[in-house]
Each structure stands twice: as C-alpha cells, then as structure tokens.
Design a protein around this motif. Structure first.
Motif, PDB file in Angstrom:
ATOM      1  N   ARG A  33       0.835  -1.215   0.000  1.00 30.54           N
ATOM      2  CA  ARG A  33       0.000   0.000   0.000  1.00 30.54           C
ATOM      3  C   ARG A  33       0.865   1.258   0.000  1.00 30.54           C
ATOM      4  N   LYS A  34       1.890   1.272   0.835  1.00 31.99           N
ATOM      5  CA  LYS A  34       2.769   2.437   0.911  1.00 31.99           C
ATOM      6  C   LYS A  34       3.523   2.632  -0.407  1.00 31.99           C
ATOM      7  N   ASN A  36       2.487   1.764  -3.378  1.00 28.84           N
ATOM      8  CA  ASN A  36       1.519   2.303  -4.343  1.00 28.84           C
ATOM      9  C   ASN A  36       1.261   3.778  -4.092  1.00 28.84           C
ATOM     10  N   ASP A  37       1.143   4.168  -2.824  1.00 30.37           N
ATOM     11  CA  ASP A  37       0.950   5.584  -2.493  1.00 30.37           C
ATOM     12  C   ASP A  37       2.128   6.422  -2.973  1.00 30.37           C
ATOM     13  N   ARG A  39       4.244   5.672  -5.335  1.00 28.87           N
ATOM     14  CA  ARG A  39       4.263   5.669  -6.800  1.00 28.87           C
ATOM     15  C   ARG A  39       3.277   6.700  -7.341  1.00 28.87           C
ATOM     16  N   GLU A  40       2.078   6.756  -6.760  1.00 27.61           N
ATOM     17  CA  GLU A  40       1.079   7.733  -7.196  1.00 27.61           C
ATOM     18  C   GLU A  40       1.565   9.160  -6.956  1.00 27.61           C
ATOM     19  N   LYS A  41       2.159   9.411  -5.799  1.00 24.43           N
ATOM     20  CA  LYS A  41       2.681  10.749  -5.504  1.00 24.43           C
ATOM     21  C   LYS A  41       3.798  11.121  -6.473  1.00 24.43           C
ATOM     22  N   ASP A  43       4.223   9.913  -9.533  1.00 26.13           N
ATOM     23  CA  ASP A  43       3.606  10.136 -10.842  1.00 26.13           C
ATOM     24  C   ASP A  43       2.957  11.512 -10.908  1.00 26.13           C
ATOM     25  N   ASP A  44       2.276  11.912  -9.846  1.00 27.64           N
ATOM     26  CA  ASP A  44       1.675  13.252  -9.801  1.00 27.64           C
ATOM     27  C   ASP A  44       2.752  14.328  -9.896  1.00 27.64           C
ATOM     28  N   ASP A  47       4.011  14.465 -13.461  1.00 24.48           N
ATOM     29  CA  ASP A  47       3.004  15.121 -14.298  1.00 24.48           C
ATOM     30  C   ASP A  47       3.019  16.629 -14.097  1.00 24.48           C
TER      31      ASP A  47
END
Length: 82
Positions: A33-34, A36-37, A39-41, A43-44, A47
């Motif tokens: 979970r951490k 993935n979190d 990775r999302e941060k 990626d943001d 971007d």
C-alpha cells in the motif's frame, strides 16, 4: 537531491515496517500500500513538472515569435529611412 530524499524516506519506511511486530502478510500488505501511495505521488509530481515545462516551452515559443515579428517590423521601418 530530491530523489535521494525520496529513496531515503522509502528505505526508512520499509525498514520500519519490516521491524514492526506484525504478521508477515500484514507487513507485506502495508508495504504494498505504501509503495503504491509513493508511486502515485511520484507520478503526480512528474506530471506536474511536465505540465510546467510544457507551459514554459509554450511561453518561450510565444516570446521568440513576438521578438521575431518586432525585429522584422523594426527592420522594415529602418529600411525606408536609409
């Protein structure tokens, strides 16, 4: 420097989770979970930087186009004076 900080944070987080007194399956889920979190941060963040660079590029192209037009107008105006 930012990537070193991110790596240090990530490694510290993983070490803390691995040393926690939870069951292995719970620890693996928490790490997943951490990760993935993070990775999302990341990626943001990428971007956001990409959007800013695109905006900067567009503004620079506009400025160059305007400068070229003004230079051409100035040159045309001066050629009539000579």
């Amino acid at each position: 420097m930012g990537s070193k900080l991110l790596w240090g944070f990530t490694l510290g987080l993983i070490a803390g989770l691995l040393l926690a007194p939870d069951k292995g399956s719970e620890t693996r889920q928490r790490i997943s979970r951490k990760a993935n979190d993070l990775r999302e941060k990341f990626d943001d963040f990428v971007d956001s930087i990409s959007e800013k660079l695109d905006s900067f590029k567009s503004e620079a192209e506009d400025m160059a186009r305007n400068a070229k037009t003004e230079a051409r107008s100035f040159a045309e105006g001066k050629s009539g004076v000579l």
